[in-house]
Design a protein around this motif. Sequence first.
Motif, PDB file in Angstrom:
ATOM      1  N   PRO A 191       1.662  -2.076   0.226  1.00 52.63           N
ATOM      2  CA  PRO A 191       3.043  -2.386  -0.161  1.00 52.63           C
ATOM      3  C   PRO A 191       4.047  -2.253   0.992  1.00 52.63           C
ATOM      4  O   PRO A 191       4.942  -3.090   1.122  1.00 52.63           O
ATOM      5  N   MET A 192       3.904  -1.235   1.814  1.00 61.80           N
ATOM      6  CA  MET A 192       4.892  -1.034   2.881  1.00 61.80           C
ATOM      7  C   MET A 192       4.815  -2.136   3.931  1.00 61.80           C
ATOM      8  O   MET A 192       5.834  -2.626   4.402  1.00 61.80           O
ATOM      9  N   ALA A 231      -0.315  13.479  -3.629  1.00 52.74           N
ATOM     10  CA  ALA A 231      -0.364  13.041  -5.027  1.00 52.74           C
ATOM     11  C   ALA A 231       0.774  12.080  -5.332  1.00 52.74           C
ATOM     12  O   ALA A 231       0.576  11.090  -6.037  1.00 52.74           O
ATOM     13  N   GLU A 232       1.962  12.373  -4.783  1.00 53.20           N
ATOM     14  CA  GLU A 232       3.102  11.488  -5.034  1.00 53.20           C
ATOM     15  C   GLU A 232       2.844  10.101  -4.445  1.00 53.20           C
ATOM     16  O   GLU A 232       3.183   9.083  -5.051  1.00 53.20           O
ATOM     17  N   ARG A 276      10.564   4.279  -1.939  1.00 52.40           N
ATOM     18  CA  ARG A 276      10.271   5.719  -2.080  1.00 52.40           C
ATOM     19  C   ARG A 276       9.014   6.081  -1.294  1.00 52.40           C
ATOM     20  O   ARG A 276       8.947   7.133  -0.655  1.00 52.40           O
ATOM     21  N   LEU A 277       8.038   5.204  -1.337  1.00 50.84           N
ATOM     22  CA  LEU A 277       6.784   5.419  -0.600  1.00 50.84           C
ATOM     23  C   LEU A 277       7.061   5.469   0.908  1.00 50.84           C
ATOM     24  O   LEU A 277       6.535   6.326   1.615  1.00 50.84           O
ATOM     25  N   ALA A 287       8.869  -2.418  -8.299  1.00 49.83           N
ATOM     26  CA  ALA A 287       7.899  -2.309  -7.202  1.00 49.83           C
ATOM     27  C   ALA A 287       8.620  -2.086  -5.874  1.00 49.83           C
ATOM     28  O   ALA A 287       8.165  -1.288  -5.043  1.00 49.83           O
ATOM     29  N   LEU A 288       9.737  -2.765  -5.680  1.00 47.96           N
ATOM     30  CA  LEU A 288      10.504  -2.580  -4.446  1.00 47.96           C
ATOM     31  C   LEU A 288      11.058  -1.163  -4.350  1.00 47.96           C
ATOM     32  O   LEU A 288      10.965  -0.523  -3.297  1.00 47.96           O
TER      33      LEU A 288
END
Length: 175
Positions: free
Chosen positions: A101-102, A2-3, A159-160, A153-154
Amino acid sequence: MAERSVLVRRIRIFLAVVIAGLVVSGITAFPLREEVALGRGILRSIGLDTLAPEFVGWVDRVGEGLDATAVAFPFIAYGTDWLAFAHLLIALAFIGPWRDPMRNVFIIQWGLVACAGIVPLALIAGALRGLPLGWQAIDVSFVVVAALPLALALMATRRLEALPTASAASPAAAR
């Protein structure tokens, strides 16, 4: 899990702000004469010419310059057509981090570097071209409009990246 989806959603919202801003900036760079003419009329209709005559005077000067240039040298507007096109292409670049994103974090970082470059460009080129300091400040304000969602976003991307991968977190991976 979920995170992870919350972070991806946030990143996409932040990037959507940047993409939308670039698309609007790009599209509105095409009809400059018409926009300035419309703006001049609006400023006068709301009485801003009496409240802020220097500001309206500058907008008038810009409009007169665009009109005179269009008559004598219409090909100069081709430069702003390329400016518009560049904004639209830059907006497309952010589709990469929107999708992954990563893997495309470097594009977010590049966007932040580009934002930092706005400050010296606006202040140096603006002064050389005779723009009022207030107008240069408006241009510099775009740094905040773009850099804030890019920085967010960065941070969300970092965190992702720090989250455990789905396979490492699953019980099947432990076997």
